[in-house]
Design a protein around this motif. Structure first.
Motif, PDB file in Angstrom:
ATOM      1  N   ARG A  18       7.240 -11.487   6.277  1.00  0.00           N
ATOM      2  CA  ARG A  18       6.115 -13.023   6.326  1.00  0.00           C
ATOM      3  C   ARG A  18       7.364 -13.446   5.385  1.00  0.00           C
ATOM      4  NH1 ARG A  18       1.796  -9.710   4.218  1.00  0.00           N
ATOM      5  NH2 ARG A  18       1.766  -7.612   3.347  1.00  0.00           N
ATOM      6  N   ARG A  25       7.107 -19.823  11.953  1.00  0.00           N
ATOM      7  CA  ARG A  25       5.932 -20.689  12.712  1.00  0.00           C
ATOM      8  C   ARG A  25       5.524 -22.081  12.397  1.00  0.00           C
ATOM      9  NH1 ARG A  25       4.092 -16.801   9.153  1.00  0.00           N
ATOM     10  NH2 ARG A  25       2.621 -17.341   7.776  1.00  0.00           N
ATOM     11  N   LYS A  62       4.838 -25.059  -0.927  1.00  0.00           N
ATOM     12  CA  LYS A  62       3.873 -24.767  -1.352  1.00  0.00           C
ATOM     13  C   LYS A  62       3.157 -23.545  -0.239  1.00  0.00           C
ATOM     14  CE  LYS A  62       1.690 -29.377  -2.674  1.00  0.00           C
ATOM     15  NZ  LYS A  62       0.887 -29.976  -2.077  1.00  0.00           N
ATOM     16  N   ILE A  68       0.132 -13.573  -0.688  1.00  0.00           N
ATOM     17  CA  ILE A  68       0.352 -13.062  -2.242  1.00  0.00           C
ATOM     18  C   ILE A  68       1.610 -12.569  -2.430  1.00  0.00           C
ATOM     19  CG2 ILE A  68      -1.435 -11.161  -2.114  1.00  0.00           C
ATOM     20  CD1 ILE A  68      -3.464 -13.276  -1.527  1.00  0.00           C
ATOM     21  N   VAL A  70       4.493 -13.162  -3.542  1.00  0.00           N
ATOM     22  CA  VAL A  70       5.713 -14.687  -4.076  1.00  0.00           C
ATOM     23  C   VAL A  70       4.976 -14.108  -4.995  1.00  0.00           C
ATOM     24  CG1 VAL A  70       5.966 -16.714  -3.598  1.00  0.00           C
ATOM     25  CG2 VAL A  70       6.144 -15.547  -1.896  1.00  0.00           C
ATOM     26  N   ILE A  71       5.981 -14.213  -5.976  1.00  0.00           N
ATOM     27  CA  ILE A  71       5.563 -14.423  -7.486  1.00  0.00           C
ATOM     28  C   ILE A  71       6.027 -15.671  -8.179  1.00  0.00           C
ATOM     29  CG2 ILE A  71       5.500 -13.376  -9.886  1.00  0.00           C
ATOM     30  CD1 ILE A  71       7.178 -10.505  -8.493  1.00  0.00           C
TER      31      ILE A  71
ATOM     32  N   TYR B  91      -9.521 -17.011   9.798  1.00  0.00           N
ATOM     33  CA  TYR B  91      -8.434 -18.432   8.765  1.00  0.00           C
ATOM     34  C   TYR B  91      -8.172 -19.287   9.651  1.00  0.00           C
ATOM     35  CZ  TYR B  91      -3.648 -19.046   6.951  1.00  0.00           C
ATOM     36  OH  TYR B  91      -2.417 -19.112   6.199  1.00  0.00           O
ATOM     37  N   GLU B 124       0.302 -10.985  11.470  1.00  0.00           N
ATOM     38  CA  GLU B 124       0.355 -11.775   9.712  1.00  0.00           C
ATOM     39  C   GLU B 124       0.277 -13.606   9.685  1.00  0.00           C
ATOM     40  OE1 GLU B 124       1.458 -10.998   7.183  1.00  0.00           O
ATOM     41  OE2 GLU B 124       2.426 -12.719   6.091  1.00  0.00           O
ATOM     42  N   PRO B 125       0.097 -14.408  10.795  1.00  0.00           N
ATOM     43  CA  PRO B 125      -0.162 -15.815  10.386  1.00  0.00           C
ATOM     44  C   PRO B 125      -1.055 -15.707  10.334  1.00  0.00           C
ATOM     45  CG  PRO B 125       1.831 -15.510  12.709  1.00  0.00           C
ATOM     46  CD  PRO B 125       0.824 -14.137  12.263  1.00  0.00           C
ATOM     47  N   LYS B 128      -4.822 -14.092   5.543  1.00  0.00           N
ATOM     48  CA  LYS B 128      -4.696 -14.679   3.562  1.00  0.00           C
ATOM     49  C   LYS B 128      -3.465 -13.500   3.517  1.00  0.00           C
ATOM     50  CE  LYS B 128      -6.297 -15.924  -0.706  1.00  0.00           C
ATOM     51  NZ  LYS B 128      -7.674 -16.492  -1.108  1.00  0.00           N
ATOM     52  N   HIS B 129      -4.372 -12.347   3.522  1.00  0.00           N
ATOM     53  CA  HIS B 129      -2.675 -11.100   2.877  1.00  0.00           C
ATOM     54  C   HIS B 129      -3.450  -9.633   4.036  1.00  0.00           C
ATOM     55  CE1 HIS B 129      -0.414  -9.308   0.709  1.00  0.00           C
ATOM     56  NE2 HIS B 129      -1.241  -8.206  -0.034  1.00  0.00           N
ATOM     57  N   SER B 130      -2.325  -8.867   4.470  1.00  0.00           N
ATOM     58  CA  SER B 130      -2.015  -7.957   5.073  1.00  0.00           C
ATOM     59  C   SER B 130      -2.054  -6.637   4.648  1.00  0.00           C
ATOM     60  CB  SER B 130      -1.959  -7.827   6.903  1.00  0.00           C
ATOM     61  OG  SER B 130      -0.705  -7.641   6.646  1.00  0.00           O
ATOM     62  N   TYR B 131      -2.482  -5.773   4.646  1.00  0.00           N
ATOM     63  CA  TYR B 131      -2.203  -4.418   4.086  1.00  0.00           C
ATOM     64  C   TYR B 131      -1.665  -2.829   4.791  1.00  0.00           C
ATOM     65  CZ  TYR B 131      -3.818  -5.891  -0.755  1.00  0.00           C
ATOM     66  OH  TYR B 131      -3.809  -6.322  -1.452  1.00  0.00           O
ATOM     67  N   ILE B 149      -9.037 -10.649  -2.658  1.00  0.00           N
ATOM     68  CA  ILE B 149      -8.439 -11.435  -2.350  1.00  0.00           C
ATOM     69  C   ILE B 149      -9.160 -12.942  -1.083  1.00  0.00           C
ATOM     70  CG2 ILE B 149      -6.395 -12.212  -0.634  1.00  0.00           C
ATOM     71  CD1 ILE B 149      -4.856  -9.989  -1.859  1.00  0.00           C
ATOM     72  N   ARG B 154      -8.699 -20.064  -1.729  1.00  0.00           N
ATOM     73  CA  ARG B 154      -9.396 -20.845  -0.871  1.00  0.00           C
ATOM     74  C   ARG B 154      -9.536 -19.321   0.344  1.00  0.00           C
ATOM     75  NH1 ARG B 154      -5.719 -23.594   3.719  1.00  0.00           N
ATOM     76  NH2 ARG B 154      -7.245 -24.187   5.246  1.00  0.00           N
ATOM     77  N   SER B 183       0.839 -11.975  -8.732  1.00  0.00           N
ATOM     78  CA  SER B 183       1.038 -13.092  -8.179  1.00  0.00           C
ATOM     79  C   SER B 183       0.059 -13.882  -7.668  1.00  0.00           C
ATOM     80  CB  SER B 183       2.663 -12.799  -6.902  1.00  0.00           C
ATOM     81  OG  SER B 183       1.380 -11.719  -6.549  1.00  0.00           O
ATOM     82  N   TYR B 184      -1.135 -13.832  -7.830  1.00  0.00           N
ATOM     83  CA  TYR B 184      -2.406 -14.188  -7.162  1.00  0.00           C
ATOM     84  C   TYR B 184      -3.395 -14.627  -8.603  1.00  0.00           C
ATOM     85  CZ  TYR B 184      -6.480 -15.313  -4.078  1.00  0.00           C
ATOM     86  OH  TYR B 184      -7.874 -15.605  -3.585  1.00  0.00           O
ATOM     87  N   ASP B 304      -7.127 -25.333  -2.297  1.00  0.00           N
ATOM     88  CA  ASP B 304      -5.622 -25.376  -2.157  1.00  0.00           C
ATOM     89  C   ASP B 304      -4.597 -26.272  -2.113  1.00  0.00           C
ATOM     90  OD1 ASP B 304      -3.066 -24.102  -0.835  1.00  0.00           O
ATOM     91  OD2 ASP B 304      -4.307 -23.294   1.454  1.00  0.00           O
ATOM     92  N   ALA B 306      -1.634 -26.307  -0.781  1.00  0.00           N
ATOM     93  CA  ALA B 306      -1.149 -27.096   0.191  1.00  0.00           C
ATOM     94  C   ALA B 306      -1.255 -27.623   1.457  1.00  0.00           C
ATOM     95  CB  ALA B 306      -0.436 -25.472   0.944  1.00  0.00           C
TER      96      ALA B 306
END
Lengths: 163, 542
Positions: A18, A25, A62, A68, A70-71, B91, B124-125, B128-131, B149, B154, B183-184, B304, B306
């Protein structure tokens, strides 16, 4: 400009992919990357040396924080942190040259890790700049192989990047 | 916690029920069959789309209307891969979705077996998250986290990929009530110091302007924004994603900004002294008409961090949930301000875009949009596709409590019909209209069957000019009129396509025909399609 970023992540499968994918990218350049587990085995530390402007660094921080897994993300300042890289250098070495090379090793505080009739392997840990100097000193003997770990870094004094 | 012994497949349906999911969109296949077999035992409504990507778009439309994460399902390999465009579309526009895909057996992963694809890696790109759910015991936690999540901070799509053998495994299941992801922890309230700075800047502003973005559609963002604008007498412009947050006829509203925006909005952006961005990510198409300036104070409020400072230098950044931050701002406001001179200046820039009648056998697309707009109930949902149709719709549909859905960030053709199906499933009492071109219609017309099969009475408008019109405009202007691969010769008569699906349809080739057809469309309680005859070389930019 080079930035050293210390990133604490959940030790989950795929987290390195990730982070590497994010850098690729978004067009951020990675100079080196080192990964290892922390004192808490559920948490890994990734130390990234990245090249870019202050704007790029802000975006890197950022965007990393949005992952998610990343802590914590912290950019370490050069003057308040110590950075090291471990390097293994195998140079050509006849028995006549051995003493010479060993004296360089002594100045560089390098360990002799391996020795053969034709080679000697030095193990050095230092800052990137110093390592570059020693590499130049050894070059005339014929460098057969260099293996580096990538930079790791820690803050001086009480400061720590912890969960 | 009391647990119950069950298969993961059953647990998956229990998770969906616990999240209040009553409708899902999907397409089955071998690797997701254990889950579908359990779905058989539930009351969850499964809407079978005709292509996986459209299951994703339909979930997107559903989520945008319900305000909660919606669910799309596909099988492994090609099924999952077909979803990627929909995931990326969601996304880019921050749409909450949970995507469930089947995967090959755990021990076969990485061996290139039949219908195997690394979907967590490929997507992945855009997530927001994946499992990749390899440990059956993680099922409840993963679902709880995924919905949390997707629907907080966001918003965005979260992917859960579940191998076949994991779905068949037995676990002791209980759905967790609480959640803690160290972490979230998305921020809610804005920093008090920055709120103060924003208030001071607004008090000093002579020409303040609010730019309303798509982020306002979470929580009470839109209504608080209207109050905030009213209390401080601040003019408002909108991004395409923000359309509908401010009623079109509000005297403080000056229209959509950007490359395809209107004169008054772009003038406002270029002449304001304080720009307040609310849930807008400053996309390139939105600010392309904006000139670089040094005398501008920018206040950017976004969930967000970012996005703040990414595309535009910001003086006062406020990170937080818009509902919370706007509440803080309204509370902190001192004496109400007024900005009559600034508004008068902007009023003078309003232009009435005159419509020139089309030649016989055609209708001016703007005129058609206005006829449609007049007939639409106030709370309608208009879903525009991508291309000329999108620009004509965005510029001519008015908003009085209704919604405008479109693929703003990704510009994904083929979005409108499936998204309209999702929106209609979420709000069956509202009129939901998909507006597309003849190019985009042919990317998604298979979904007419979905609408019929599931009694989802969407209305479809096909703006037919026999061209990929937006690309043609680019070629006319930027490539010396060398038209390459933009003609849609060979296309069918769209009313006949509708007829083949058992859908009533009308061909509109004059303003009079438009009035009649639009009336029919609105009064019909079945799906209805209008094919609009647009002159071949009609433009969006004049």
């Amino acid at each position: 400009m080079k930035h050293t970023i210390s990133v604490l992540v959940e030790n989950n499968a795929g987290v390195l992919a990730r982070i590497a994918g994010l850098f690729a990218r978004r067009g951020f350049n990675i100079d080196s990357l080192a990964v290892g587990v922390t004192d808490d085995e559920r948490v890994s530390r990734i130390t990234i040396v990245a090249d870019g402007s202050d704007y790029t660094l802000e975006q890197i921080e950022k965007q990393l924080n949005k992952l998610i897994d990343v802590i914590k993300v912290k950019t370490l300042k050069n003057d308040t942190s110590i950075s090291r890289e471990l390097v293994l250098i195998k140079v050509g070495c006849s028995s006549r040259q051995r003493a010479e090379i060993m004296s360089i090793a002594e100045i560089a505080h390098a360990k002799i890790s391996d020795i053969s009739n034709t080679t000697i392997t030095l193990e050095l840990s230092d800052s990137k700049d110093n390592l570059a100097n020693y590499e130049e000193l050894l070059r005339p003997y014929g460098i057969k192989e260099i293996v580096r770990t990538g930079t790791i870094a820690i803050q001086k004094g009480e400061a720590a990047v912890r969960v | 916690m009391n647990t119950t012994r069950m298969t993961v497949a059953k647990a998956m349906t229990e998770c969906l029920k616990a999240e209040g999911i009553s409708t899902v969109f999907g397409y089955p296949g071998a690797a997701i069959c254990p889950f579908y077999d359990e779905l058989y035992n539930t009351d969850i409504r499964h809407i079978l789309v005709r292509h996986e990507v459209n299951g994703g778009h339909a979930a997107s439309g559903y989520a945008r209307i319900s305000g909660k994460p919606a669910v799309a399902i596909a099988t492994s390999g090609p099924g999952a891969l077909n979803l990627i465009t929909a995931i990326a579309t969601a996304y880019m526009d921050s749409i909450p979705m949970v995507i469930i895909t089947g995967q090959v057996n755990t021990e076969q992963i990485g061996r290139d077996v039949f219908q195997e694809a690394d979907i967590t890696g490929s997507a992945e790109p855009f997530v927001k998250h994946s499992y990749l759910l390899k440990n059956p015991e993680d099922t409840a936690r993963v679902f709880k986290e995924a919905f949390y999540i997707a629907g907080s901070g966001r918003r965005g799509p979260v992917l859960i990929d579940i191998p076949y053998d994991v779905q068949k495994a037995e676990i002791d299941f209980a759905y967790p009530e609480t959640i803690d992801i160290r972490s979230y922890r998305p921020s809610t309230y804005g920093n008090g110091q920055q709120i103060k700075r924003a208030i001071t800047a607004m008090e000093q502003a002579v020409r303040p302007l609010i730019c309303a973005g798509g982020g306002l559609f979470t929580g009470d963002g839109a209504s608080l924004m209207r109050r905030f604008a009213e209390v401080n007498d601040i003019p408002v412009v909108s991004t395409m994603m923000g359309l509908g947050a401010m009623p079109t006829d509000n005297p403080r509203y000056y229209g959509m900004l950007g490359m395809h925006g209107c004169k008054s909005a772009n003038y406002a952006v270029n002449h304001c002294d304080t720009l307040i961005l609310l849930g807008a990510r400053v996309g390139d198409r939105a600010i392309s008409a904006m000139e670089a300036r040094s005398d501008l104070t920018v206040i950017h409020i976004d969930i967000d961090p970012a996005e703040i400072g990414k595309n535009l230098a910001v003086d006062i950044p406020i990170v937080g949930d818009l509902t919370a931050v706007l509440g803080q701002l309204i509370e902190a406001c001192g004496v109400p301000t007024e900005h009559s001179a600034w508004k008068n200046e902007l009023d003078a820039m309003r232009s009435d875009d005159k419509v020139t009648p089309a030649k016989d056998g055609y209708i001016n697309p703007k005129q058609f949009m206005r006829i449609l707009d007049k007939a639409l109930p106030d709370n309608s949902v208009v879903v525009a596709d991508v291309g000329q149709n999108q620009i004509w719709a965005a510029a001519n549909i008015t908003f009085h409590g209704g919604r405008f859905l479109t693929s703003g960030g990704m510009g994904t053709m083929g979005y409108s019909i499936p998204a309209a199906i999702g929106a209609k499933a979420a709000s069956p009492d509202k009129e939901v209209i998909a507006i597309c071109g003849d190019g985009s219609f042919q990317m998604q017309m298979m979904e007419l069957a979905t609408a019929i099969q599931h009694d989802i009475n969407i209305k479809v408008i096909v703006m037919r000019n026999n061209y990929l019109g937006m690309v043609r405009e680019l070629q006319e202007k930027g490539y010396d009129n060398r038209l390459t691969a933009v003609s849609l010769d060979g296309s069918p008569r769209y009313t006949k396509i509708a007829e083949a699906y058992g859908i009533e349809a009308a061909l509109v080739d004059s303003p009079e025909a438009a009035e009649t057809a639009v009336k029919q469309l609105i009064s019909s309680d079945r799906p209805f399609l209008i094919e609009v005859s647009v002159e071949e070389h009609e433009k969006t930019i004049l």
